[in-house]
Design a protein around this motif. Structure first.
Motif, PDB file in Angstrom:
ATOM      1  N   LEU A  79      -9.692   5.744   1.491  1.00  0.00           N
ATOM      2  CA  LEU A  79      -9.823   4.844   2.286  1.00  0.00           C
ATOM      3  C   LEU A  79     -11.481   4.942   2.946  1.00  0.00           C
ATOM      4  O   LEU A  79     -12.307   3.749   2.856  1.00  0.00           O
ATOM      5  CB  LEU A  79      -9.249   4.668   3.664  1.00  0.00           C
ATOM      6  N   ILE A  80     -12.043   5.927   3.498  1.00  0.00           N
ATOM      7  CA  ILE A  80     -13.297   6.217   4.091  1.00  0.00           C
ATOM      8  C   ILE A  80     -14.302   5.974   3.042  1.00  0.00           C
ATOM      9  O   ILE A  80     -15.418   5.343   2.897  1.00  0.00           O
ATOM     10  CB  ILE A  80     -13.558   7.599   4.762  1.00  0.00           C
ATOM     11  N   HIS A  81     -14.064   6.537   1.820  1.00  0.00           N
ATOM     12  CA  HIS A  81     -14.873   6.242   0.663  1.00  0.00           C
ATOM     13  C   HIS A  81     -14.999   4.817   0.138  1.00  0.00           C
ATOM     14  O   HIS A  81     -16.339   4.489   0.153  1.00  0.00           O
ATOM     15  CB  HIS A  81     -14.370   7.069  -0.543  1.00  0.00           C
ATOM     16  N   LEU A 102      -7.061   3.317  -4.865  1.00  0.00           N
ATOM     17  CA  LEU A 102      -6.080   2.599  -3.783  1.00  0.00           C
ATOM     18  C   LEU A 102      -4.643   2.475  -4.217  1.00  0.00           C
ATOM     19  O   LEU A 102      -3.754   2.690  -3.826  1.00  0.00           O
ATOM     20  CB  LEU A 102      -6.433   1.229  -3.520  1.00  0.00           C
ATOM     21  N   HIS A 103      -4.222   2.469  -5.660  1.00  0.00           N
ATOM     22  CA  HIS A 103      -3.060   2.525  -6.365  1.00  0.00           C
ATOM     23  C   HIS A 103      -2.440   3.876  -6.122  1.00  0.00           C
ATOM     24  O   HIS A 103      -1.387   3.941  -5.640  1.00  0.00           O
ATOM     25  CB  HIS A 103      -3.317   2.374  -7.802  1.00  0.00           C
ATOM     26  N   SER A 104      -3.088   5.050  -6.334  1.00  0.00           N
ATOM     27  CA  SER A 104      -2.577   6.362  -5.967  1.00  0.00           C
ATOM     28  C   SER A 104      -2.341   6.588  -4.580  1.00  0.00           C
ATOM     29  O   SER A 104      -1.282   7.162  -4.049  1.00  0.00           O
ATOM     30  CB  SER A 104      -3.328   7.419  -6.543  1.00  0.00           C
ATOM     31  N   SER A 105      -3.212   6.060  -3.680  1.00  0.00           N
ATOM     32  CA  SER A 105      -3.079   6.113  -2.530  1.00  0.00           C
ATOM     33  C   SER A 105      -1.814   5.463  -1.629  1.00  0.00           C
ATOM     34  O   SER A 105      -1.025   5.805  -0.777  1.00  0.00           O
ATOM     35  CB  SER A 105      -4.256   5.580  -1.270  1.00  0.00           C
ATOM     36  N   ALA A 106      -1.604   4.216  -2.246  1.00  0.00           N
ATOM     37  CA  ALA A 106      -0.381   3.366  -1.867  1.00  0.00           C
ATOM     38  C   ALA A 106       0.851   4.208  -2.294  1.00  0.00           C
ATOM     39  O   ALA A 106       1.795   4.235  -1.644  1.00  0.00           O
ATOM     40  CB  ALA A 106      -0.544   2.110  -2.540  1.00  0.00           C
ATOM     41  N   LEU A 107       0.861   4.749  -3.648  1.00  0.00           N
ATOM     42  CA  LEU A 107       2.025   5.621  -3.976  1.00  0.00           C
ATOM     43  C   LEU A 107       2.173   6.701  -3.187  1.00  0.00           C
ATOM     44  O   LEU A 107       3.408   7.209  -2.801  1.00  0.00           O
ATOM     45  CB  LEU A 107       1.761   6.002  -5.445  1.00  0.00           C
ATOM     46  N   ALA A 108       1.214   7.296  -2.794  1.00  0.00           N
ATOM     47  CA  ALA A 108       1.162   8.577  -1.867  1.00  0.00           C
ATOM     48  C   ALA A 108       1.833   8.330  -0.455  1.00  0.00           C
ATOM     49  O   ALA A 108       2.569   8.884  -0.005  1.00  0.00           O
ATOM     50  CB  ALA A 108      -0.032   9.339  -1.681  1.00  0.00           C
ATOM     51  N   ALA A 109       1.625   6.926   0.017  1.00  0.00           N
ATOM     52  CA  ALA A 109       1.973   6.344   1.068  1.00  0.00           C
ATOM     53  C   ALA A 109       3.545   6.420   1.286  1.00  0.00           C
ATOM     54  O   ALA A 109       4.301   6.749   2.261  1.00  0.00           O
ATOM     55  CB  ALA A 109       1.236   5.360   1.754  1.00  0.00           C
ATOM     56  N   ARG A 110       3.951   5.617   0.103  1.00  0.00           N
ATOM     57  CA  ARG A 110       5.393   5.556  -0.051  1.00  0.00           C
ATOM     58  C   ARG A 110       6.086   6.673  -0.168  1.00  0.00           C
ATOM     59  O   ARG A 110       7.490   6.950   0.277  1.00  0.00           O
ATOM     60  CB  ARG A 110       5.456   4.796  -1.369  1.00  0.00           C
TER      61      ARG A 110
END
Length: 551
Positions: free
Chosen positions: A444-446, A509-517
Motif C-alpha cells: 500500500l505504501i509503495h 493489490l490482488h495478493s494483498s486482498a487475498l492475504a487480508a482475507r
C-alpha cells in the motif's frame, strides 16, 4: 518409562530399591551441598575484604615514600592466592602506583573514594583505601575470580557426592538382589504357568497357589479366569467358522471398492497437481512483486553509500599525513609557527567531525540495507509457507510492523520529495501472520508513493494512520493526495492482473486482498475521483490469545 514394560520383575524390584536409596541419599547430600554453596559467597566476600585490608596496611609505607618496588612485591605475594586474578595500588590522583596481573577493561581506576565491593562478570572487585595517619593516600584494588573459586568448590563436592553415591548404590544392589526374591519368585512361577498355557492353548491347566497374600489371591482369580475362557473357547470356535464364510463375501466386496477408490485417487492426484501448479504461479508472481518493492529501497541505499564514499575526506587525511611527514624533523615549530602548521589542529578537529558524520550516515544506510535484505528473506519465506498451506501466527505490535514498512520506503520517499505523516494511536496487539501484514502494508505504501509521484502538486503527502474503531478491529489506513482512482476502477482494482501503470502487472493489490482475507480481515479502497487521492483501509481482527488449557 516405557523401558520398564519390558524389564523383568526382579530387575524392577531391584531398581525400585536402588532408586529409593539413591534419592534419599541424594536429597540429604544436596541439602548439605546447598547449605555450603549458600554460605560460600558470604565467606568469599569476607575473605576478600580481609585480604584487601591486609594489602592496604602493608602498602601504606611504600605508597607514602613512593617505593614502587616494595609495593609490587607485596602485590606479587598474592600469586599464592589462586583466586586473585589481578591487583593494583592507585595513588590519590588516580595514577597506578603498582600492579599485578591484567587490568579488567570494565573496571574504572578513578581516584580513591572509599571502600566497597562489586561484581564485574565472573570477578569480584574489592576496593579498600590506603591510609597514612588517618589520611587516604591511595586505594588498593583486588580482582578475585569468584566464579572459578565457586567452580572448584562445586567440583570438590561433586567428587565426594559421586563417591558416596556409587558406594551406596553398589551396597544397595547387593542387598536388593537377594531380598527381592521373596516377592519375585511367586510372581515368576505364575508368569511361567501363564506362558505355558499361551503356548499350548491348553485352557484346562491351572496355576499352583503358593501363599495367602495378594499373589495367592491373584492366582485364584487367574484360575477362575481360565475356567471361563475354557467354556467360551468352544463357542468361539463355532463362531469362527461362521465368520470365515462372511469374510470371503466381504473380501469380494472390498476388491470392488478398492478398484473404485484407485480410480478416484488418480482423479484426485490430477486435481491436486493442477491446483499446485496454479498456486505456484501465483506465489512466484507475488514474490517478484514484493521483492521488487524492497529492492528499490536497497538500490537507493547502495547509491547513497557509493556517493558517500566518493565524497569522503579520506584523501584530505592522506595529504595531511604527507605534509606532516615532510616536516617531521621540525614538527613542533611547524605546528606552532608555520602558517600552514598552525591550521592543522583546527583542520583535524573539523576533519574528525566530518568523518564521524560520514560514518554515522553510512551506518544508517547499512542498517537500512540489512533490514531490507532481512525483509526480502521474510517475503520469500512467507510465500514459501503460503505455497505449502502453512501459516504461522504470533502476537505482534501493529505500530512496529507499520514502522518497519515505512523504513523500507523511507529513502525512496525522501528522494522523491514525499512527506510521510504518521498518526499512530495506541491499539492492542494482534495475533496474526506478521509477514502477511507487512506484505500488505509495504504494497500500500509503495502504491501511494507512485500515486503522489505522478502528480504536479508542490506538496506530495502520504498519511499512515493506525486506530482501533472498536475492541474487535485494528485499522491501518494509507492515504495519499495523488492521482486518485476513477469510479469505474474501484470495483476492479483488487482483480488479478488489473493495473493502470505502464510498468505495473496487477499482482500487488490482488495478493494483498487475498492475504487480508486469509487473516480474517478486509482490504478496502475509497477515492473521490481522479486528482483527489485515494484511501486504502486494512481491517485486522483482534483475536483473544487462548490461554493454555482453555477449551
Amino acid at each position: 518409562m516405557s523401558f520398564l514394560r519390558r524389564t523383568p520383575i526382579r530387575q524392577k524390584i531391584t531398581l525400585v530399591i536402588l532408586l529409593t536409596s539413591t534419592v534419599v541419599l541424594l536429597i540429604g547430600t544436596i541439602a548439605l551441598f546447598g547449605f555450603q554453596l549458600g554460605t560460600f559467597k558470604r565467606y568469599f566476600e569476607r575473605d576478600a575484604a580481609a585480604l584487601a585490608e591486609i594489602v592496604a596496611a602493608q602498602s601504606d609505607a611504600s605508597l607514602s615514600f613512593g617505593i614502587a618496588e616494595d609495593a609490587t612485591k607485596i602485590l606479587q605475594s598474592l600469586e599464592r592466592k589462586s583466586e586473585v586474578y589481578s591487583a593494583w595500588i592507585v595513588r590519590k590522583n588516580g595514577e597506578v602506583f603498582a600492579s599485578y596481573g591484567v587490568v579488567l577493561e570494565e573496571l574504572s581506576l578513578d581516584a580513591p573514594g572509599g571502600a566497597g565491593q562489586q561484581y564485574i562478570g565472573s570477578y569480584l572487585v574489592e576496593v579498600r583505601p590506603v591510609r597514612s595517619n588517618s589520611e587516604i593516600i591511595g586505594t588498593v584494588v583486588l580482582v578475585l575470580q569468584y566464579v572459578e573459586a565457586f567452580e572448584r568448590l562445586v567440583r570438590g563436592y561433586l567428587g565426594v557426592l559421586t563417591t558416596v553415591l556409587v558406594g551406596s548404590i553398589l551396597l544397595a544392589l547387593v542387598l536388593s538382589s537377594r531380598l527381592q526374591r521373596v516377592i519375585s519368585d511367586p510372581i515368576l512361577k505364575l508368569a511361567e504357568t501363564a506362558r505355558g498355557i499361551a503356548d499350548r492353548k491348553d485352557y484346562s491347566a491351572r496355576a499352583v497357589k503358593v501363599g495367602e497374600d495378594e499373589v495367592g489371591l491373584f492366582t485364584d482369580a487367574f484360575n477362575e479366569m481360565l475356567a471361563q475362557i475354557q467354556s467360551k473357547d468352544a463357542a468361539l470356535q463355532k463362531t469362527r467358522l461362521e465368520l470365515e464364510e462372511r469374510v470371503v463375501a466381504l473380501q469380494h466386496e472390498m476388491l470392488e471398492r478398492s478398484r473404485a477408490e484407485d480410480r478416484l485417487e488418480i482423479v484426485h492426484r490430477e486435481l491436486l497437481e493442477a491446483s499446485r501448479l496454479s498456486g505456484m504461479a501465483e506465489v512466484a508472481t507475488g514474490v517478484l512483486h514484493n521483492v521488487g518493492n524492497v529492492l528499490n529501497s536497497v538500490n537507493v541505499s547502495t547509491t547513497l553509500l557509493r556517493d558517500s564514499v566518493r565524497r569522503s575526506e579520506g584523501d584530505s587525511l592522506k595529504k595531511l599525513a604527507v605534509l606532516l611527514k615532510k616536516n617531521e624533523h621540525r614538527l613542533g615549530d611547524f605546528l606552532s609557527t608555520d602558517p600552514k602548521g598552525s591550521l592543522v589542529p583546527h583542520y583535524l578537529a573539523t576533519l574528525a567531525e566530518q568523518l564521524a558524520e560520514e560514518r554515522a550516515s553510512m551506518l544508517r544506510e547499512l542498517e537500512s540495507l540489512v533490514r531490507n535484505v532481512e525483509h526480502i528473506k521474510d517475503i520469500v519465506s512467507m510465500q514459501q509457507n503460503y505455497a505449502h498451506m502453512v501459516s504461522v501466527e504470533e502476537e505482534i505490535s501493529i505500530q512496529e510492523v507499520v514502522q518497519d514498512a515505512l523504513e523500507i520506503h523511507s529513502a525512496a520517499m525522501v528522494r522523491h520529495g514525499v512527506t510521510v505523516r504518521r498518526e499512530f494511536e495506541e491499539v492492542p496487539p494482534v495475533r496474526v501472520d506478521k509477514h502477511k501484514i507487512i506484505q500488505i502494508v509495504v504494497n500500500l505504501i509503495h502504491n501511494a508513493k507512485y500515486a503522489v509521484q505522478e502528480t504536479e502538486l508542490p506538496e506530495k503527502i502520504v498519511v499512515v494512520r493506525i486506530e482501533a474503531p472498536n475492541s474487535g478491529i485494528v485499522r491501518v489506513i494509507v492515504q495519499d493526495n495523488g492521482i486518485g482512482i476513477p469510479a469505474e476502477n474501484l470495483t476492479r482494482i483488487f482483480s488479478h492482473g488489473f493495473t493502470t501503470r505502464k510498468k505495473g502487472h496487477g499482482f500487488g493489490l490482488h495478493s494483498s486482498a487475498l492475504a487480508a482475507r486469509e487473516i480474517g480481515g478486509e482490504l478496502t479502497v475509497r477515492s473521490d475521483g481522479p486528482g483527489k487521492g485515494a484511501v486504502f483501509t486494512l481491517d485486522i481482527p483482534v483475536r483473544k490469545v487462548r490461554a493454555r488449557g482453555e477449551k
